[in-house]
Motif scaffolding. Structure first.
Motif, PDB file in Angstrom:
ATOM      1  N   UNK A 189       0.821  -1.215   0.000  1.00  0.00           N
ATOM      2  CA  UNK A 189       0.000   0.000   0.000  1.00  0.00           C
ATOM      3  C   UNK A 189       0.851   1.260   0.000  1.00  0.00           C
ATOM      4  N   UNK A 190       2.104   1.134   0.478  1.00  0.00           N
ATOM      5  CA  UNK A 190       2.959   2.313   0.607  1.00  0.00           C
ATOM      6  C   UNK A 190       4.160   2.284  -0.338  1.00  0.00           C
ATOM      7  N   UNK A 191       4.015   1.532  -1.443  1.00  0.00           N
ATOM      8  CA  UNK A 191       5.085   1.583  -2.432  1.00  0.00           C
ATOM      9  C   UNK A 191       5.309   3.034  -2.874  1.00  0.00           C
ATOM     10  N   UNK A 192       6.565   3.382  -3.018  1.00  0.00           N
ATOM     11  CA  UNK A 192       6.912   4.736  -3.464  1.00  0.00           C
ATOM     12  C   UNK A 192       6.870   4.751  -4.978  1.00  0.00           C
ATOM     13  N   UNK A 193       6.037   5.624  -5.546  1.00  0.00           N
ATOM     14  CA  UNK A 193       5.874   5.678  -6.996  1.00  0.00           C
ATOM     15  C   UNK A 193       5.685   7.115  -7.494  1.00  0.00           C
ATOM     16  N   UNK A 194       5.990   8.063  -6.650  1.00  0.00           N
ATOM     17  CA  UNK A 194       5.848   9.477  -6.991  1.00  0.00           C
ATOM     18  C   UNK A 194       7.171  10.163  -6.669  1.00  0.00           C
ATOM     19  N   UNK A 195       7.741  10.856  -7.633  1.00  0.00           N
ATOM     20  CA  UNK A 195       9.045  11.467  -7.433  1.00  0.00           C
ATOM     21  C   UNK A 195       9.009  12.520  -6.338  1.00  0.00           C
ATOM     22  N   UNK A 196       7.845  13.121  -6.117  1.00  0.00           N
ATOM     23  CA  UNK A 196       7.755  14.124  -5.049  1.00  0.00           C
ATOM     24  C   UNK A 196       7.916  13.485  -3.682  1.00  0.00           C
ATOM     25  N   UNK A 197       7.338  12.298  -3.507  1.00  0.00           N
ATOM     26  CA  UNK A 197       7.521  11.572  -2.247  1.00  0.00           C
ATOM     27  C   UNK A 197       8.964  11.099  -2.124  1.00  0.00           C
TER      28      UNK A 197
END
Length: 420
Positions: A77-85
């Motif tokens: 659920x918390x995979x990182x997939x946004x460059x801002x994050x």
């Protein structure tokens, strides 16, 4: 026995021992370079301090607990997939930020918190980072193909890939814990995670039932272990009920990218369906961590036989010392090195592709220099679905039926008579 005879025997024994000691010294010299290089090639056990620090920072960012971290559903659920994050977790230069954003518009990316912590621990732009985080080089590739394996032409039924006489693949999902930047099936990733619907799996099973020569079925994707326990149990049961299916195989990178998925409940399912063989994909010693070992221990206890299919990747593992360290680390956690795959010419992955000579050099430095258990087979997949071809150094220099000339692992040229 006379004194002279005794003295002659002693002299012979001393001469034999002298020969053995000189040979042992030669062999010791041959491993000196690796032992020195090994000091600069840590595995995942040796960077636990850095990993723990990175993990703590991710837990703080997500306001999460240790219990949540160890829950694979939380990881997914918390995979990182946004460059801002990502930029809040790791300092990114403006050009890095822009490159990741541009690549993300063309090629999907996602990485589990566990694997990102490992990537941070291994160093930005290090061998783990490069497998997980997009590079601007991906959108500069003008030569790669969407489907270099020709899988669309080797699918005689829905969900099936068949390239060999007695075995085939069922592709069950496009979902992964992490979308590897070198993925051979990145064309299937799409924009959302989708498991194959039941009717597709039933069509695949029907094809297997109707073709009794199929004795070996590989369940893969995507990552087969991201099916629910219930779905996986159903599929394995259906295969068990086909008399001519002798073994099941599972293709999964879960032990590497999200070992938290290997739960007691999953293992209870797998334990019901022997024999199961699982090939995973460790590509660098840094990926061999205590968490990975725990997952592998649980799978082995459930009766799963584990192998590893590394992919030869430029600036990640195309080095004989790195590959040797990887294979030694794998054997310590009871994973047998099985294949080294030459990277396929998939669109967006050209920067990972090495020369074939890199693979041959690695094989030259494995065979004889370490135990056979640590020597996988170097493979090139023939284009358009014509299967795996083993690539070996040349050990037979001349072949005249009952007389051959061989080259040993030390490059000694020796005539050999098959009749003795």
């Amino acid at each position: 026995m006379s004194v002279k005879m005794w003295q002659d025997e002693q002299q012979l024994e001393w001469e034999k021992r002298d020969i053995a000691l000189r040979r042992a010294a030669e062999l010791k010299d041959q491993i000196t370079e690796y032992l020195e290089q090994k000091k600069s090639i840590p595995d995942g056990f040796e960077i636990q301090g850095e990993y723990t620090k990175a993990k703590s920072e991710l837990l703080e960012y997500f306001n999460a607990t240790e219990e949540q971290w160890n829950d694979w559903r939380w990881q997914m659920a918390n995979r990182i997939r946004d460059v801002r994050i990502l930029s809040r977790l790791v300092r990114l230069e403006s050009d890095e930020f822009n490159d990741i954003e541009k690549v993300g518009r063309q090629f999907r990316w996602a990485v589990s918190p566990y694997y990102l912590a490992l990537a941070i621990a291994g160093g930005k732009e290090g061998p783990v980072w490069r497998q997980a985080i997009p590079s601007g080089l991906e959108i500069l590739d003008r030569y790669g193909k969407e489907d270099p394996m020709g899988e669309e032409f080797t699918s005689p039924a829905a969900g099936i890939t068949r390239r060999y006489p007695d075995r085939l693949i069922i592709n069950v999902t496009n979902q992964c814990a992490m979308y590897c930047r070198h993925c051979q099936r990145r064309r299937n990733i799409g924009d959302i995670d989708v498991h194959k619907p039941r009717q597709v799996l039933e069509a695949s099973l029907r094809y297997i039932r109707e073709n009794p020569e199929i004795r070996d079925v590989l369940i893969t994707g995507g990552d087969a272990l991201l099916l629910s326990n219930k779905q996986l149990d159903w599929l394995l049961t259906e295969l068990d009920n086909i008399p001519h299916v002798e073994i099941k195989r599972i293709g999964s990178r879960i032990p590497v990218t999200m070992p938290q998925r290997v739960t007691s409940q999953l293992c209870s399912v797998l334990e019901k369906h022997p024999p199961i063989y699982m090939n995973t994909q460790f590509n660098h010693p840094l990926e061999v961590t205590p968490e990975a070992k725990k997952a592998c221990d649980m799978l082995i206890k459930a009766g799963v036989v584990l192998g590893n299919q590394a992919v030869l990747l430029k600036d990640i593992n195309n080095d004989p010392h790195v590959m040797k360290r990887l294979n030694h680390s794998l054997l310590r956690i009871r994973v047998k090195p099985y294949y080294i795959f030459h990277a396929k010419a998939v669109k967006g992955t050209r920067h990972f592709i090495t020369g074939v000579q890199d693979g041959i050099n690695i094989m030259e430095q494995l065979r004889g220099f370490t135990s056979g258990l640590a020597v996988p087979t170097y493979i090139i997949n023939a284009p358009n679905g014509y299967g795996k071809t083993p690539i070996l150094p040349q050990y037979i220099l001349e072949n005249k039926n009952d007389h051959v000339t061989i080259r040993t692992w030390e490059k000694r040229v020796i005539p050999y008579s098959v009749s003795g």
